[in-house]
Design an enzyme around this catalytic site. Structure first.
Site, short mmCIF file in Angstrom:
data_model
loop_
_atom_site.label_atom_id
_atom_site.label_comp_id
_atom_site.label_asym_id
_atom_site.label_seq_id
_atom_site.Cartn_x
_atom_site.Cartn_y
_atom_site.Cartn_z
CG HIS A 305 20.26 -42.22 25.18
ND1 HIS A 305 18.92 -41.93 25.34
CD2 HIS A 305 20.32 -43.42 24.57
CE1 HIS A 305 18.21 -42.92 24.84
NE2 HIS A 305 19.02 -43.84 24.37
CG ASP A 362 24.79 -48.92 20.75
OD1 ASP A 362 24.32 -50.06 20.84
OD2 ASP A 362 24.20 -47.98 20.22
N1 CMC Z 1 30.37 -37.07 20.80
C1 CMC Z 1 30.58 -35.72 20.79
N2 CMC Z 1 29.62 -34.81 20.94
C2 CMC Z 1 28.36 -35.24 21.10
C3 CMC Z 1 28.06 -36.62 21.12
C4 CMC Z 1 29.11 -37.54 20.96
N3 CMC Z 1 28.88 -38.85 20.97
N4 CMC Z 1 26.72 -36.78 21.29
C5 CMC Z 1 26.21 -35.55 21.36
N5 CMC Z 1 27.21 -34.63 21.25
C6 CMC Z 1 27.07 -33.16 21.34
C7 CMC Z 1 26.46 -32.58 20.07
O1 CMC Z 1 27.47 -32.21 19.16
C8 CMC Z 1 25.73 -31.38 20.62
O2 CMC Z 1 26.68 -30.40 20.93
P1 CMC Z 1 26.34 -28.83 20.73
O3 CMC Z 1 25.27 -28.55 21.77
O4 CMC Z 1 27.61 -28.13 20.99
O5 CMC Z 1 25.83 -28.68 19.33
C9 CMC Z 1 25.18 -31.89 21.96
O6 CMC Z 1 26.10 -32.91 22.38
C10 CMC Z 1 23.77 -32.47 21.87
O7 CMC Z 1 23.77 -33.49 20.87
P2 CMC Z 1 22.54 -33.82 19.94
O8 CMC Z 1 23.04 -34.47 18.69
O9 CMC Z 1 21.69 -32.60 19.77
O10 CMC Z 1 21.76 -34.86 20.83
P3 CMC Z 1 20.65 -35.87 20.35
O11 CMC Z 1 19.82 -36.14 21.52
O12 CMC Z 1 19.98 -35.35 19.12
O13 CMC Z 1 21.49 -37.15 19.91
C11 CMC Z 1 22.66 -39.18 19.96
C12 CMC Z 1 21.64 -38.29 20.67
C13 CMC Z 1 22.66 -40.54 20.63
C14 CMC Z 1 22.23 -39.39 18.49
C15 CMC Z 1 24.05 -38.53 20.02
O14 CMC Z 1 24.45 -38.39 21.36
C16 CMC Z 1 25.10 -39.31 19.22
O15 CMC Z 1 25.23 -39.09 18.01
N6 CMC Z 1 25.87 -40.23 19.89
C17 CMC Z 1 26.83 -41.05 19.19
C18 CMC Z 1 26.12 -42.20 18.50
C19 CMC Z 1 25.64 -43.24 19.48
O16 CMC Z 1 26.35 -43.67 20.38
N7 CMC Z 1 24.40 -43.71 19.26
C20 CMC Z 1 23.78 -44.75 20.08
C21 CMC Z 1 22.65 -44.20 20.91
S1 CMC Z 1 22.05 -45.32 22.20
C22 CMC Z 1 21.42 -46.71 21.39
C23 CMC Z 1 20.50 -46.45 20.27
O17 CMC Z 1 19.64 -45.57 20.30
O18 CMC Z 1 20.59 -47.19 19.30
#
Ligand code: CMC
Length: 428
Positions: A305, A362
């Site tokens: 998140h 989720d």
């Molecule tokens: N699985 C594996 N690696 C992950 C995940 C994951 N679910 N989420 C983040 N990472 C890694 C990402 O690859 C990055 O690694 P590195 O630093 O090596 O490049 C690091 O963690 C930071 O991730 P980010 O994408 O820069 O983080 P963000 O704040 O931009 O994204 C997020 C947040 C929710 C989009 C992301 O964690 C994600 O894609 N999660 C899976 C999808 C998900 O469950 N979404 C629902 C979110 S909660 C409800 C809502 O908002 O609707």
């Protein structure tokens, strides 16, 4: 008032620091470009507040979420969804009289115009529910042209109630259309979640009487999804609203923003991921390894998140609710055990620990939706139903704020510099 100083070359500008009522402070950079010629580059708006807001407060480090000051845990345990919708929209909990009046008015707007049925029928039966919902939400504006003025409080008020009232009917009807069943009309004697379940699961030949356990679970899920600060879809709603588009168009944009798998679409993806894991024999390690591989686009859905870095308080409540609902309904769902195992393995793995990735809202919600009889591709519309009061409250907040300007971010242009047009005959 405290100030922050920005120095760039020989210029220096002092900018006011705006303090929130909780722990947050933000540097107001409104004068930055005018005084220094600089603007900020902030990918994904991780450091940027577009506005002040008093709808919900999130402390990502402490795992706190409050709506208008009330902890999400207390609301989930003690309130009804419409009570929370009232709180989000008007800022205070309603007294008995106010709640009855609000509920009565929402209840009396639940019907859709009969000809809206044709709208659902224009879609292929296998169309994704989020696409149909966004179109139907936008189409609502065409039925109420006299109440679309975003500057008229009476129009806004009635539109909010129409949206709250008609969203369950639209979702139930798009579902009925997709499963080739007759539409079921709303039943005004039922409360909000019961009425929704009734419209989804009843048949003209057989009335569905919702189990109180199921109603209570849906009530909790709707409350937990009701608002979440400046998330992607709420920002989309506010952005469209900032151009003074009507509230139906703005909410339709929110539905579309929510559909993405990194946002609300994740709840469907979690369940599909758990099903794939089950089909693969329940071994989660292969998927953990894929999620850690940066050359593989696969992510552990329902994990991570932008704001929560220790735990998502909603996920904790939903996890307990999933166990409780399944036990009360006597359902032994193997996916729940896979989810437990996946969480256990991920939370002891350095990759997830270092990046502070935890189950989000989720991760467990789909297991409850499944127990309530919803097919997987309906999960995100359930999220939309829950999130609606937050979208409305934030849209209203933007419309009522005299400081609101049309959202118009800057960009750092990195394309070609000026060059002369080359006629096609002279191009290589
Ligand atoms: N699985 C594996 N690696 C992950 C995940 C994951 N679910 N989420 C983040 N990472 C890694 C990402 O690859 C990055 O690694 P590195 O630093 O090596 O490049 C690091 O963690 C930071 O991730 P980010 O994408 O820069 O983080 P963000 O704040 O931009 O994204 C997020 C947040 C929710 C989009 C992301 O964690 C994600 O894609 N999660 C899976 C999808 C998900 O469950 N979404 C629902 C979110 S909660 C409800 C809502 O908002 O609707």
């Amino acid at each position: 008032m405290s100030e922050a100083t920005i120095r760039y070359g020989d210029r220096e500008v002092k900018l006011p620091v705006i303090k929130g009522s909780e722990t947050e402070s933000g540097v107001d950079i409104s004068r930055l470009a005018a005084e220094t010629g600089l603007f900020t580059l902030d990918r994904g708006f991780g450091n940027t507040a577009e506005s002040e807001s008093s709808v919900s407060f999130i402390d990502g480090e402490a795992g706190i979420l409050r709506y208008r000051g009330y902890p999400i845990e207390q609301l989930a345990q003690q309130a009804t969804f419409l009570e929370v919708a009232y709180l989000l929209l008007y800022g205070e909990l309603p007294n008995r009289h106010e709640l009855d009046a609000f509920t009565g008015s929402v209840t009396r707007h639940t019907l859709l115009r009969e000809d809206m049925k044709h709208l659902f029928e224009a879609f292929p039966h296998n169309a994704h529910p989020m696409q149909i919902l966004a179109s139907a939400t936008s189409a609502l504006a065409t039925y109420y042209p006299d109440a679309l003025d975003p500057r008229d409080p009476k129009s806004v008020e009635v539109s909010c109630r129409r949206l709250l009232a008609k969203m369950p009917t639209m979702i139930a009807w798009l579902y009925k259309y997709r499963v080739h069943q007759p539409y079921i009309y709303p039943h005004n004697d039922l409360d909000y979640p019961s009425n929704f379940l009734y419209m989804v699961h009843s048949l003209p030949t057989e009335e569905y009487i919702p189990d109180p356990v199921v109603v209570a679970a849906l009530n909790v899920l709707l409350i937990l999804h009701a608002d979440h600060g400046q998330n992607c879809s709420a920002t989309a709603v506010k952005l469209v609203g900032s151009g003074e588009a009507n509230i139906f168009s703005s909410v339709a944009a929110g539905v579309l923003a929510l559909s993405g798998p990194r946002h609300g679409g994740a709840n469907q993806e979690v369940l599909e991921m758990l099903e794939t894991m089950e089909a693969a024999g329940g071994d989660v390690s292969y998927f953990i390894e894929r999620a850690k591989d940066r050359s593989d686009p696969f992510r552990l859905m329902g994990f991570g998140h932008r704001i929560y870095k220790n735990f998502d308080p909603r996920a904790q409540i939903i996890k307990r609710a999933a166990e409780d609902v399944l036990a009360k309904l006597g359902i032994d769902d193997p996916l729940l055990n896979i989810a437990f195992e996946l969480e256990r393995v991920a939370l002891s793995d350095d990759y997830f620990i270092e990046r502070r990735l935890y189950p989000n809202v989720d991760f467990y919600s789909g297991i409850i939706y499944r127990a309530l009889g919803f097919p997987t591709d309906m999960f995100t519309v359930l999220f939309a139903l829950g999130r609606l009061p937050g979208w409305l409250a934030q849209w209203k907040e933007g419309a009522e704020d005299p400081h609101t300007r049309i959202f118009r971010p800057q960009q750092v242009y990195v394309g070609p510099t000026a060059r002369d047009f080359v006629p096609i005959s002279q191009r290589p």
